[in-house]
Design a protein around this motif. Structure first.
Motif, PDB file in Angstrom:
ATOM      1  N   UNK A 138       0.813  -1.214   0.000  1.00  0.00           N
ATOM      2  CA  UNK A 138       0.000   0.000   0.000  1.00  0.00           C
ATOM      3  C   UNK A 138       0.846   1.264   0.000  1.00  0.00           C
ATOM      4  N   UNK A 139       1.913   1.266   0.787  1.00  0.00           N
ATOM      5  CA  UNK A 139       2.811   2.431   0.823  1.00  0.00           C
ATOM      6  C   UNK A 139       3.497   2.610  -0.524  1.00  0.00           C
ATOM      7  N   UNK A 140       3.924   1.501  -1.122  1.00  0.00           N
ATOM      8  CA  UNK A 140       4.535   1.571  -2.452  1.00  0.00           C
ATOM      9  C   UNK A 140       3.564   2.147  -3.468  1.00  0.00           C
ATOM     10  N   UNK A 141       2.324   1.688  -3.433  1.00  0.00           N
ATOM     11  CA  UNK A 141       1.285   2.214  -4.334  1.00  0.00           C
ATOM     12  C   UNK A 141       1.090   3.709  -4.096  1.00  0.00           C
ATOM     13  N   UNK A 142       1.024   4.125  -2.834  1.00  0.00           N
ATOM     14  CA  UNK A 142       0.869   5.535  -2.503  1.00  0.00           C
ATOM     15  C   UNK A 142       2.017   6.365  -3.069  1.00  0.00           C
ATOM     16  N   UNK A 143       3.231   5.867  -2.918  1.00  0.00           N
ATOM     17  CA  UNK A 143       4.404   6.592  -3.409  1.00  0.00           C
ATOM     18  C   UNK A 143       4.361   6.711  -4.922  1.00  0.00           C
ATOM     19  N   UNK A 144       4.028   5.614  -5.612  1.00  0.00           N
ATOM     20  CA  UNK A 144       3.989   5.637  -7.084  1.00  0.00           C
ATOM     21  C   UNK A 144       2.916   6.595  -7.580  1.00  0.00           C
ATOM     22  N   UNK A 162      11.775  11.505  -0.735  1.00  0.00           N
ATOM     23  CA  UNK A 162      12.909  10.780  -0.153  1.00  0.00           C
ATOM     24  C   UNK A 162      12.521  10.191   1.208  1.00  0.00           C
ATOM     25  N   UNK A 163      11.800  10.951   2.004  1.00  0.00           N
ATOM     26  CA  UNK A 163      11.392  10.478   3.332  1.00  0.00           C
ATOM     27  C   UNK A 163      10.483   9.254   3.210  1.00  0.00           C
ATOM     28  N   UNK A 164       9.501   9.312   2.297  1.00  0.00           N
ATOM     29  CA  UNK A 164       8.598   8.181   2.098  1.00  0.00           C
ATOM     30  C   UNK A 164       9.338   6.967   1.554  1.00  0.00           C
ATOM     31  N   UNK A 165      10.300   7.202   0.661  1.00  0.00           N
ATOM     32  CA  UNK A 165      11.062   6.098   0.091  1.00  0.00           C
ATOM     33  C   UNK A 165      11.931   5.432   1.156  1.00  0.00           C
ATOM     34  N   UNK A 166      12.585   6.222   1.979  1.00  0.00           N
ATOM     35  CA  UNK A 166      13.390   5.661   3.072  1.00  0.00           C
ATOM     36  C   UNK A 166      12.501   4.907   4.051  1.00  0.00           C
ATOM     37  N   UNK A 205      11.667   1.570   2.522  1.00  0.00           N
ATOM     38  CA  UNK A 205      12.813   0.665   2.576  1.00  0.00           C
ATOM     39  C   UNK A 205      13.014   0.107   3.981  1.00  0.00           C
ATOM     40  N   UNK A 206      12.848   0.945   4.994  1.00  0.00           N
ATOM     41  CA  UNK A 206      12.961   0.468   6.375  1.00  0.00           C
ATOM     42  C   UNK A 206      11.855  -0.535   6.709  1.00  0.00           C
ATOM     43  N   UNK A 207      10.643  -0.248   6.254  1.00  0.00           N
ATOM     44  CA  UNK A 207       9.528  -1.166   6.477  1.00  0.00           C
ATOM     45  C   UNK A 207       9.792  -2.510   5.811  1.00  0.00           C
ATOM     46  N   UNK A 208      10.299  -2.482   4.578  1.00  0.00           N
ATOM     47  CA  UNK A 208      10.617  -3.732   3.881  1.00  0.00           C
ATOM     48  C   UNK A 208      11.731  -4.490   4.591  1.00  0.00           C
ATOM     49  N   UNK A 209      12.718  -3.777   5.082  1.00  0.00           N
ATOM     50  CA  UNK A 209      13.810  -4.424   5.813  1.00  0.00           C
ATOM     51  C   UNK A 209      13.274  -5.138   7.052  1.00  0.00           C
TER      52      UNK A 209
END
Length: 71
Positions: A23-29, A42-46, A49-53
């Motif tokens: 959902x976050x990825x969809x929101x960012x795209x 950049x903040x949303x992308x980081x 990435x932290x959430x995926x980690x």
């Protein structure tokens, strides 16, 4: 099955976190241009990435616990 409740207590939230990451990825795209304009891309992308980690580490940990017989 042995300890099915314990497995579900770990697996269901992990699956929900993976869905949250999608959902976050969809929101960012969808909102990339606007996020770029206001300086939050950049903040949303980081954050993603932290959430995926965290998600992948949690999945790995659960899988290793199941293989070791702890769950």
């Amino acid at each position: 099955m042995k300890d099915m409740g314990v497995k579900m207590m770990w697996i269901v939230p992990n699956i929900l976190l993976h869905l949250l990451a999608i959902g976050v990825l969809w929101f960012i795209v969808v909102n990339a241009e606007t996020l770029q304009e206001i300086g939050y891309l950049v903040i949303w992308t980081i954050g993603l990435l932290l959430l995926l980690l965290i998600n992948f580490f949690g999945s790995y940990q659960i899988a290793s616990w199941i293989k070791q017989g702890k769950m």
